[in-house]
Write a protein that holds these residues in place. Structure first.
Motif, mmCIF file in Angstrom:
data_model
loop_
_atom_site.group_PDB
_atom_site.id
_atom_site.type_symbol
_atom_site.label_atom_id
_atom_site.label_comp_id
_atom_site.label_asym_id
_atom_site.label_seq_id
_atom_site.Cartn_x
_atom_site.Cartn_y
_atom_site.Cartn_z
ATOM 1 N N TRP A 36 0.852 -1.181 0.000
ATOM 2 C CA TRP A 36 0.000 0.000 0.000
ATOM 3 C C TRP A 36 0.886 1.228 0.000
ATOM 4 O O TRP A 36 1.610 1.481 0.967
ATOM 5 N N PRO A 37 0.872 2.018 -1.083
ATOM 6 C CA PRO A 37 1.755 3.182 -1.158
ATOM 7 C C PRO A 37 1.311 4.285 -0.192
ATOM 8 O O PRO A 37 0.145 4.380 0.164
ATOM 9 N N ASP A 38 2.259 5.095 0.199
ATOM 10 C CA ASP A 38 1.983 6.245 1.061
ATOM 11 C C ASP A 38 1.608 7.413 0.156
ATOM 12 O O ASP A 38 2.474 8.067 -0.430
ATOM 13 N N ILE A 39 0.300 7.658 0.012
ATOM 14 C CA ILE A 39 -0.195 8.659 -0.932
ATOM 15 C C ILE A 39 -1.091 9.646 -0.189
ATOM 16 O O ILE A 39 -1.977 9.259 0.560
ATOM 17 N N ASP A 40 -0.851 10.936 -0.441
ATOM 18 C CA ASP A 40 -1.670 11.982 0.184
ATOM 19 C C ASP A 40 -2.823 12.414 -0.712
ATOM 20 O O ASP A 40 -3.885 12.763 -0.236
ATOM 21 N N ASP A 41 -2.617 12.402 -2.007
ATOM 22 C CA ASP A 41 -3.593 12.863 -2.981
ATOM 23 C C ASP A 41 -4.715 11.834 -3.145
ATOM 24 O O ASP A 41 -4.446 10.671 -3.436
ATOM 25 N N ASP A 42 -5.979 12.251 -2.996
ATOM 26 C CA ASP A 42 -7.108 11.314 -3.059
ATOM 27 C C ASP A 42 -7.250 10.670 -4.435
ATOM 28 O O ASP A 42 -7.526 9.486 -4.538
ATOM 29 N N HIS A 43 -7.059 11.454 -5.507
ATOM 30 C CA HIS A 43 -7.173 10.905 -6.864
ATOM 31 C C HIS A 43 -6.105 9.832 -7.098
ATOM 32 O O HIS A 43 -6.395 8.761 -7.623
ATOM 33 N N THR A 44 -4.884 10.128 -6.702
ATOM 34 C CA THR A 44 -3.799 9.169 -6.863
ATOM 35 C C THR A 44 -4.043 7.938 -6.007
ATOM 36 O O THR A 44 -3.782 6.810 -6.424
ATOM 37 N N PHE A 45 -4.587 8.151 -4.817
ATOM 38 C CA PHE A 45 -4.911 7.042 -3.932
ATOM 39 C C PHE A 45 -5.930 6.123 -4.594
ATOM 40 O O PHE A 45 -5.773 4.908 -4.608
ATOM 41 N N LYS A 46 -6.984 6.698 -5.178
ATOM 42 C CA LYS A 46 -8.011 5.893 -5.859
ATOM 43 C C LYS A 46 -7.422 5.159 -7.050
ATOM 44 O O LYS A 46 -7.768 3.998 -7.300
ATOM 45 N N ALA A 47 -6.543 5.801 -7.794
ATOM 46 C CA ALA A 47 -5.910 5.153 -8.947
ATOM 47 C C ALA A 47 -5.056 3.974 -8.481
ATOM 48 O O ALA A 47 -5.089 2.898 -9.084
ATOM 49 N N ALA A 48 -4.308 4.172 -7.403
ATOM 50 C CA ALA A 48 -3.470 3.084 -6.869
ATOM 51 C C ALA A 48 -4.340 1.947 -6.350
ATOM 52 O O ALA A 48 -4.023 0.770 -6.544
ATOM 53 N N GLU A 49 -5.439 2.295 -5.723
ATOM 54 C CA GLU A 49 -6.365 1.283 -5.200
ATOM 55 C C GLU A 49 -6.970 0.468 -6.348
ATOM 56 O O GLU A 49 -7.053 -0.757 -6.276
ATOM 57 N N THR A 50 -7.361 1.141 -7.418
ATOM 58 C CA THR A 50 -7.925 0.465 -8.587
ATOM 59 C C THR A 50 -6.883 -0.451 -9.220
ATOM 60 O O THR A 50 -7.175 -1.595 -9.563
ATOM 61 N N TRP A 51 -5.649 0.054 -9.381
ATOM 62 C CA TRP A 51 -4.575 -0.759 -9.948
ATOM 63 C C TRP A 51 -4.335 -1.988 -9.091
ATOM 64 O O TRP A 51 -4.257 -3.105 -9.594
ATOM 65 N N ARG A 52 -4.258 -1.800 -7.786
ATOM 66 C CA ARG A 52 -3.995 -2.918 -6.871
ATOM 67 C C ARG A 52 -5.083 -3.980 -6.992
ATOM 68 O O ARG A 52 -4.805 -5.166 -7.077
ATOM 69 N N ASP A 53 -6.326 -3.549 -7.027
ATOM 70 C CA ASP A 53 -7.431 -4.507 -7.108
ATOM 71 C C ASP A 53 -7.497 -5.190 -8.472
ATOM 72 O O ASP A 53 -7.828 -6.363 -8.571
ATOM 73 N N ARG A 54 -7.180 -4.451 -9.511
ATOM 74 C CA ARG A 54 -7.242 -5.023 -10.853
ATOM 75 C C ARG A 54 -6.176 -6.088 -11.068
ATOM 76 O O ARG A 54 -6.386 -7.049 -11.793
ATOM 77 N N PHE A 55 -5.025 -5.922 -10.458
ATOM 78 C CA PHE A 55 -3.927 -6.860 -10.660
ATOM 79 C C PHE A 55 -3.694 -7.729 -9.429
ATOM 80 O O PHE A 55 -2.576 -8.111 -9.129
ATOM 81 N N HIS A 56 -4.786 -8.056 -8.786
ATOM 82 C CA HIS A 56 -4.766 -8.957 -7.634
ATOM 83 C C HIS A 56 -4.210 -10.314 -8.077
ATOM 84 O O HIS A 56 -4.367 -10.712 -9.227
ATOM 85 N N PRO A 57 -3.562 -11.038 -7.186
ATOM 86 C CA PRO A 57 -3.023 -12.357 -7.558
ATOM 87 C C PRO A 57 -4.050 -13.300 -8.185
ATOM 88 O O PRO A 57 -3.701 -14.093 -9.056
ATOM 89 N N LYS A 58 -5.308 -13.202 -7.794
ATOM 90 C CA LYS A 58 -6.327 -14.071 -8.396
ATOM 91 C C LYS A 58 -6.445 -13.814 -9.895
ATOM 92 O O LYS A 58 -6.628 -14.741 -10.678
ATOM 93 N N ARG A 59 -6.345 -12.550 -10.288
ATOM 94 C CA ARG A 59 -6.413 -12.240 -11.716
ATOM 95 C C ARG A 59 -5.165 -12.768 -12.419
ATOM 96 O O ARG A 59 -5.251 -13.326 -13.517
ATOM 97 N N GLN A 60 -4.010 -12.603 -11.803
ATOM 98 C CA GLN A 60 -2.781 -13.108 -12.402
ATOM 99 C C GLN A 60 -2.864 -14.623 -12.601
ATOM 100 O O GLN A 60 -2.454 -15.140 -13.633
ATOM 101 N N LEU A 61 -3.402 -15.318 -11.626
ATOM 102 C CA LEU A 61 -3.553 -16.771 -11.739
ATOM 103 C C LEU A 61 -4.520 -17.140 -12.862
ATOM 104 O O LEU A 61 -4.293 -18.103 -13.595
ATOM 105 N N ALA A 62 -5.579 -16.367 -13.010
ATOM 106 C CA ALA A 62 -6.533 -16.615 -14.096
ATOM 107 C C ALA A 62 -5.875 -16.382 -15.457
ATOM 108 O O ALA A 62 -6.124 -17.128 -16.416
ATOM 109 N N GLU A 63 -5.030 -15.359 -15.552
ATOM 110 C CA GLU A 63 -4.333 -15.098 -16.807
ATOM 111 C C GLU A 63 -3.342 -16.217 -17.144
ATOM 112 O O GLU A 63 -3.233 -16.620 -18.295
ATOM 113 N N VAL A 64 -2.634 -16.707 -16.140
ATOM 114 C CA VAL A 64 -1.714 -17.822 -16.365
ATOM 115 C C VAL A 64 -2.493 -19.038 -16.874
ATOM 116 O O VAL A 64 -2.092 -19.689 -17.839
#
Length: 113
Positions: A36-64
């Protein structure tokens, strides 16, 4: 082409290992990725949260799994002398390997034209 497929399956096995290790690590956190990155900006925080959820290990396993199935289907078509394989040729494994072109062992001859 066997060298490419063997190399590509090794990359997929490594992706699976990394995803499973990360999946195990998520059990130690609050149900999400431990990163979890140390982010102060709410927009950047939401973008990081979306990226983290989108590339969750479950998705990586499904892609493999999907890439392995594509390789298996391609191999089956070759073994069954399916005419469709002659139209596609070796482009399928070459395209699947392209995201791994920066890894050791990738050969320029495998790069699709």
């Amino acid at each position: 082409m066997d060298d490419l497929v063997t190399w590509l399956r090794a990359q997929l096995a490594d992706d699976e290992r990394v995803a499973r290790d990360a999946e195990d690590a998520t059990a130690l956190s609050y149900g999400e990725w431990p990163f979890w990155p140390d982010i102060d900006d709410d927009h950047t925080f939401k973008a990081a949260e979306t990226w983290r959820d989108r590339f969750h290990p479950k998705r990586q396993l499904a892609e493999v799994d999907a890439k392995r199935r594509i390789l298996d289907a391609w191999r089956t078509q070759i073994e069954e002398d399916d005419p469709a394989v002659y139209l596609a040729g070796d482009i399928i494994p070459k395209l699947l390997a392209l995201p791994y072109a920066d890894r050791p062992g990738y050969r320029d001859e495998w790069r699709p034209e």
